[in-house]
Design a protein around this motif. Structure first.
Motif, mmCIF file in Angstrom:
data_model
loop_
_atom_site.group_PDB
_atom_site.id
_atom_site.type_symbol
_atom_site.label_atom_id
_atom_site.label_comp_id
_atom_site.label_asym_id
_atom_site.label_seq_id
_atom_site.Cartn_x
_atom_site.Cartn_y
_atom_site.Cartn_z
ATOM 1 N N MET A 1 0.845 -1.182 0.000
ATOM 2 C CA MET A 1 0.000 0.000 0.000
ATOM 3 C C MET A 1 0.884 1.236 0.000
ATOM 4 N N ALA A 2 0.472 2.231 -0.733
ATOM 5 C CA ALA A 2 1.187 3.497 -0.761
ATOM 6 C C ALA A 2 0.988 4.205 0.574
ATOM 7 N N LYS A 3 2.084 4.503 1.218
ATOM 8 C CA LYS A 3 2.012 5.183 2.512
ATOM 9 C C LYS A 3 1.843 6.675 2.307
ATOM 10 N N LEU A 4 1.073 7.279 3.169
ATOM 11 C CA LEU A 4 0.930 8.730 3.191
ATOM 12 C C LEU A 4 1.791 9.269 4.322
ATOM 13 N N SER A 5 2.573 10.289 4.022
ATOM 14 C CA SER A 5 3.339 10.931 5.085
ATOM 15 C C SER A 5 2.370 11.726 5.951
ATOM 16 N N ALA A 6 2.821 12.117 7.111
ATOM 17 C CA ALA A 6 1.978 12.911 8.012
ATOM 18 C C ALA A 6 1.553 14.210 7.322
ATOM 19 N N ASP A 7 2.470 14.831 6.577
ATOM 20 C CA ASP A 7 2.141 16.077 5.880
ATOM 21 C C ASP A 7 1.116 15.831 4.773
ATOM 22 N N GLU A 8 1.278 14.742 4.019
ATOM 23 C CA GLU A 8 0.320 14.414 2.968
ATOM 24 C C GLU A 8 -1.064 14.145 3.553
ATOM 25 N N ARG A 9 -1.078 13.446 4.661
ATOM 26 C CA ARG A 9 -2.344 13.108 5.314
ATOM 27 C C ARG A 9 -3.057 14.371 5.801
ATOM 28 N N LYS A 10 -2.299 15.321 6.357
ATOM 29 C CA LYS A 10 -2.877 16.574 6.852
ATOM 30 C C LYS A 10 -3.468 17.414 5.721
ATOM 31 N N LYS A 11 -2.912 17.276 4.516
ATOM 32 C CA LYS A 11 -3.376 18.066 3.375
ATOM 33 C C LYS A 11 -4.658 17.513 2.763
ATOM 34 N N LEU A 12 -5.012 16.286 3.089
ATOM 35 C CA LEU A 12 -6.219 15.683 2.527
ATOM 36 C C LEU A 12 -7.469 16.349 3.092
ATOM 37 N N ASP A 13 -8.434 16.541 2.226
ATOM 38 C CA ASP A 13 -9.737 17.025 2.655
ATOM 39 C C ASP A 13 -10.409 15.919 3.473
ATOM 40 N N LYS A 14 -11.201 16.280 4.447
ATOM 41 C CA LYS A 14 -11.871 15.268 5.275
ATOM 42 C C LYS A 14 -12.705 14.305 4.443
ATOM 43 N N SER A 15 -13.215 14.766 3.316
ATOM 44 C CA SER A 15 -14.026 13.896 2.466
ATOM 45 C C SER A 15 -13.207 12.789 1.809
ATOM 46 N N ALA A 16 -11.896 12.840 1.936
ATOM 47 C CA ALA A 16 -11.021 11.817 1.359
ATOM 48 C C ALA A 16 -10.874 10.601 2.274
ATOM 49 N N PHE A 17 -11.549 10.620 3.416
ATOM 50 C CA PHE A 17 -11.464 9.533 4.382
ATOM 51 C C PHE A 17 -12.782 8.770 4.460
ATOM 52 N N LEU B 1 -8.969 7.247 1.319
ATOM 53 C CA LEU B 1 -9.456 6.544 0.122
ATOM 54 C C LEU B 1 -8.865 7.190 -1.134
ATOM 55 N N GLU B 2 -7.557 7.332 -1.163
ATOM 56 C CA GLU B 2 -6.877 8.050 -2.230
ATOM 57 C C GLU B 2 -6.530 7.226 -3.455
ATOM 58 N N ASN B 3 -6.539 5.905 -3.338
ATOM 59 C CA ASN B 3 -6.207 5.047 -4.472
ATOM 60 C C ASN B 3 -6.723 3.638 -4.189
ATOM 61 N N ALA B 4 -6.548 2.739 -5.138
ATOM 62 C CA ALA B 4 -7.069 1.373 -4.996
ATOM 63 C C ALA B 4 -6.475 0.674 -3.776
ATOM 64 N N SER B 5 -5.210 0.861 -3.543
ATOM 65 C CA SER B 5 -4.555 0.225 -2.396
ATOM 66 C C SER B 5 -5.169 0.688 -1.080
ATOM 67 N N HIS B 6 -5.417 1.979 -0.969
ATOM 68 C CA HIS B 6 -6.032 2.517 0.248
ATOM 69 C C HIS B 6 -7.459 2.004 0.427
ATOM 70 N N VAL B 7 -8.182 1.860 -0.673
ATOM 71 C CA VAL B 7 -9.551 1.349 -0.593
ATOM 72 C C VAL B 7 -9.535 -0.090 -0.070
ATOM 73 N N ARG B 8 -8.647 -0.926 -0.628
ATOM 74 C CA ARG B 8 -8.550 -2.315 -0.151
ATOM 75 C C ARG B 8 -8.159 -2.357 1.324
ATOM 76 N N ASN B 9 -7.273 -1.474 1.725
ATOM 77 C CA ASN B 9 -6.855 -1.419 3.127
ATOM 78 C C ASN B 9 -8.005 -0.962 4.028
ATOM 79 N N ALA B 10 -8.782 -0.003 3.564
ATOM 80 C CA ALA B 10 -9.921 0.476 4.354
ATOM 81 C C ALA B 10 -10.929 -0.640 4.591
#
Length: 80
Positions: free
Chosen positions: A1-17, A27-36
């Motif tokens: 799975m593609a890891k998000l750095s703390a800074d990348e995660r903070k930049k995400l809009d709440k609707s991205a979760f 939920l930024e990509n297929a890998s994150h969706v499978r992980n969720a």
């Protein structure tokens, strides 16, 4: 799975979760969706109605990223 750095995660809009209030399960990509989906039942401190809403967001992201979801409901996760 593609890891998000703390800074990348903070930049995400709440609707991205999947769980925007808690900012859990991006939920930024297929890998994150499978992980969720895999970690869905591990999320603590959320109500069933929040889980229902998160499941809708996951299914929408799965469709967007061409991730096959065999479960009809989050309650079916892990059942064979």
């Amino acid at each position: 799975m593609a890891k998000l750095s703390a800074d990348e995660r903070k930049k995400l809009d709440k609707s991205a979760f999947a769980f925007p209030k808690e900012e859990k399960e991006p939920l930024e990509n297929a890998s994150h969706v499978r992980n969720a989906i895999a970690r869905f039942k591990q999320v603590k401190g959320v109500s069933d109605s929040e889980r229902d809403a998160a499941w809708k967001r996951i299914k929408s992201a799965a469709k967007k990223f061409n991730v096959e979801v065999t479960e009809k409901s989050w309650r079916d996760i892990g059942k064979d």
